[in-house]
Design an enzyme around this catalytic site. Structure first.
Site, PDB file in Angstrom:
ATOM      1  N   ILE A   1       0.839  -1.194   0.000  1.00 55.04           N
ATOM      2  CA  ILE A   1       0.000   0.000   0.000  1.00 55.04           C
ATOM      3  C   ILE A   1       0.872   1.241   0.000  1.00 55.04           C
ATOM      4  CG2 ILE A   1      -1.692   1.345   1.306  1.00 55.04           C
ATOM      5  CD1 ILE A   1      -2.569  -1.246   2.655  1.00 55.04           C
ATOM      6  N   SER A   2       1.975   1.157   0.702  1.00 51.25           N
ATOM      7  CA  SER A   2       2.784   2.359   0.860  1.00 51.25           C
ATOM      8  C   SER A   2       4.224   2.011   1.185  1.00 51.25           C
ATOM      9  CB  SER A   2       2.188   3.215   1.984  1.00 51.25           C
ATOM     10  OG  SER A   2       3.164   4.037   2.564  1.00 51.25           O
TER      11      SER A   2
ATOM     12  N   VAL B   1       3.824  -0.533   4.204  1.00 50.97           N
ATOM     13  CA  VAL B   1       2.511  -1.010   4.621  1.00 50.97           C
ATOM     14  C   VAL B   1       1.959  -1.902   3.525  1.00 50.97           C
ATOM     15  CG1 VAL B   1       0.185  -0.340   5.356  1.00 50.97           C
ATOM     16  CG2 VAL B   1       2.145   1.110   5.964  1.00 50.97           C
TER      17      VAL B   1
ATOM     18  N   ASP C   1      -0.693   6.395  11.900  1.00 51.33           N
ATOM     19  CA  ASP C   1       0.744   6.636  12.036  1.00 51.33           C
ATOM     20  C   ASP C   1       1.096   7.198  13.419  1.00 51.33           C
ATOM     21  OD1 ASP C   1       3.369   6.757  11.363  1.00 51.33           O
ATOM     22  OD2 ASP C   1       3.169   8.266   9.792  1.00 51.33           O
TER      23      ASP C   1
ATOM     24  N   GLU D   1      10.313   4.920   7.023  1.00 46.33           N
ATOM     25  CA  GLU D   1      10.738   3.937   8.017  1.00 46.33           C
ATOM     26  C   GLU D   1      10.064   2.584   7.860  1.00 46.33           C
ATOM     27  OE1 GLU D   1       9.290   6.489  10.783  1.00 46.33           O
ATOM     28  OE2 GLU D   1      11.001   7.822  10.508  1.00 46.33           O
TER      29      GLU D   1
ATOM     30  N   ASP E   1       2.793  13.819  15.001  1.00 49.70           N
ATOM     31  CA  ASP E   1       3.072  13.944  13.563  1.00 49.70           C
ATOM     32  C   ASP E   1       1.758  14.137  12.820  1.00 49.70           C
ATOM     33  OD1 ASP E   1       4.530  14.102  11.214  1.00 49.70           O
ATOM     34  OD2 ASP E   1       4.700  11.943  10.939  1.00 49.70           O
TER      35      ASP E   1
HETATM   36  P1  ATP Z   1       5.028   7.853   5.422  1.00 56.20           P
HETATM   37  O1  ATP Z   1       6.527   7.941   5.553  1.00 56.20           O
HETATM   38  O2  ATP Z   1       4.480   7.819   4.037  1.00 56.20           O
HETATM   39  O3  ATP Z   1       4.319   8.840   6.334  1.00 56.20           O
HETATM   40  P2  ATP Z   1       4.767   5.946   7.363  1.00 56.20           P
HETATM   41  O4  ATP Z   1       5.913   5.037   7.442  1.00 56.20           O
HETATM   42  O5  ATP Z   1       4.734   7.146   8.223  1.00 56.20           O
HETATM   43  O6  ATP Z   1       4.641   6.414   5.935  1.00 56.20           O
HETATM   44  P3  ATP Z   1       1.941   5.442   7.801  1.00 56.20           P
HETATM   45  O7  ATP Z   1       1.708   6.904   7.648  1.00 56.20           O
HETATM   46  O8  ATP Z   1       1.473   4.802   9.042  1.00 56.20           O
HETATM   47  O9  ATP Z   1       3.467   5.060   7.607  1.00 56.20           O
HETATM   48  O10 ATP Z   1       1.270   4.677   6.594  1.00 56.20           O
HETATM   49  C1  ATP Z   1       1.624   4.966   5.272  1.00 56.20           C
HETATM   50  C2  ATP Z   1       0.408   4.858   4.361  1.00 56.20           C
HETATM   51  O11 ATP Z   1      -0.116   3.545   4.413  1.00 56.20           O
HETATM   52  C3  ATP Z   1      -0.735   5.754   4.771  1.00 56.20           C
HETATM   53  O12 ATP Z   1      -0.641   7.012   4.166  1.00 56.20           O
HETATM   54  C4  ATP Z   1      -1.955   5.001   4.264  1.00 56.20           C
HETATM   55  O13 ATP Z   1      -2.180   5.274   2.914  1.00 56.20           O
HETATM   56  C5  ATP Z   1      -1.527   3.566   4.408  1.00 56.20           C
HETATM   57  N1  ATP Z   1      -2.020   3.001   5.658  1.00 56.20           N
HETATM   58  C6  ATP Z   1      -1.404   3.003   6.868  1.00 56.20           C
HETATM   59  N2  ATP Z   1      -2.146   2.382   7.793  1.00 56.20           N
HETATM   60  C7  ATP Z   1      -3.262   1.980   7.156  1.00 56.20           C
HETATM   61  C8  ATP Z   1      -4.448   1.262   7.572  1.00 56.20           C
HETATM   62  N3  ATP Z   1      -4.602   0.844   8.819  1.00 56.20           N
HETATM   63  N4  ATP Z   1      -5.384   1.028   6.644  1.00 56.20           N
HETATM   64  C9  ATP Z   1      -5.233   1.440   5.373  1.00 56.20           C
HETATM   65  N5  ATP Z   1      -4.158   2.110   4.926  1.00 56.20           N
HETATM   66  C10 ATP Z   1      -3.188   2.374   5.803  1.00 56.20           C
HETATM   67 MN    MN Z   2       2.743   8.689   7.745  1.00 58.45          MN
END
Ligand code: ATP
Ligand code: MN
Length: 255
Positions: free
Chosen positions: A55-56, A63, A209, A60, A190
């Site tokens: 998904i992403s 997902v 997050d 760090e 954040d």
């Molecule tokens: P970033 O560096 O992009 O901020 P991150 O490592 O901080 O990423 P998160 O912000 O927790 O991680 O999650 C990244 C992305 O994954 C979110 O923007 C969202 O699109 C998706 N995501 C995270 N948690 C969920 C969830 N529980 N359900 C659906 N999508 C999610």
């Molecule tokens: Mn994030």
């Protein structure tokens, strides 16, 4: 107005750069053998039924989408080779819940993952809409998937809103910040349009997050809260929200 747009687009570009250089490193880093073992164990326990796609790809963590026993899951996997674990240090070490963590990369990342699970639990109990946390195992966090048709809900940043809808979303975010502060004893730390999803059905925000979220006892909690306040006001300024930082702060800290 013009200035806000410039700041936003500079922020976007910086984030895009980060992500591009990162993407190359992902494949080799994500499913290292220890992480694979954790995923196998969780699947043997019946928690994960089927892994889905990415998904992403964040700074760090990555997902992934997965199917769980009953629900769809989001699996957040912190990269053990994460270059930003030094920054994690400052959040973890001063958190009274995590005072006896050893000062090495592994332990800090594992503590960080557990902290995110705990923060989500506390937030959910306080009445804030967040993904339901399910389990944290080493660097792997399993939570409820917030989305539909295998696609996550859009970020607040990418959600077109009418002014009156934006006002409702803003009020809900303020309510959640208040609940976090008063009921969960937490500051998100954040919070911005990048860490809030919007459920398209009813336009309710979902906070995500929360690895870096800290309790109010953390020596920098006020500073982090103030930064969250400024981020939220910067975003909603374009929709005619004119609260001053002090006004929003006092709403959050109200009894
Ligand atoms: P970033 O560096 O992009 O901020 P991150 O490592 O901080 O990423 P998160 O912000 O927790 O991680 O999650 C990244 C992305 O994954 C979110 O923007 C969202 O699109 C998706 N995501 C995270 N948690 C969920 C969830 N529980 N359900 C659906 N999508 C999610
Ligand atoms: Mn994030």
């Amino acid at each position: 107005e013009e200035k806000v747009k410039r700041i936003d687009s500079a922020t976007d570009k910086a984030r895009a750069r980060e992500k591009d250089s990162d993407r190359l490193k992902v494949e080799e880093n994500v499913f290292d053998v220890p992480t694979l073992k954790i995923l196998y164990t969780l699947s043997n326990k019946g928690i994960i039924k089927a892994m889905g796609g990415a998904i992403s790809t964040g700074k760090e963590a990555n997902v992934f989408y997965a199917e769980g026993d009953e629900k769809e899951l989001a699996i957040k996997i912190y990269r053990m080779a994460s270059s930003t674990f030094k920054a994690m240090d400052a959040y973890i070490m001063k958190d009274p819940r995590f005072t006896n963590i050893r000062n090495n990369r592994r332990d800090i990342i594992f503590a960080w993952t557990r902290k995110e699970l705990q923060n989500l639990k506390r937030s959910k109990s306080a009445g804030v809409r967040v993904p339901e946390p399910i389990v944290a195992e080493k660097n792997v966090l399993i939570m409820e998937f917030m989305g539909e048709e295998k696609k996550p809900y859009p970020l607040l940043k990418n959600t077109p809103l009418e002014d009156d809808e934006a006002k409702l979303v803003y009020n809900k975010i303020v309510e959640y910040m208040h609940l976090l502060y008063k009921e969960a004893n937490l500051v998100h730390a954040d919070l911005s349009e990048y860490n809030i999803l919007i459920d398209p059905a009813d336009k309710t925000p979902v906070f995500i997050d929360m690895g870096q979220s800290v309790t109010l006892e953390h020596p920098n909690a006020r500073e982090f809260l103030y930064r969250d306040v400024l981020n939220v006001l910067r975003f909603f300024g374009r929709y005619g929200i004119t609260d001053k930082p002090e006004e929003l702060l006092s709403k959050i800290q109200a009894e």
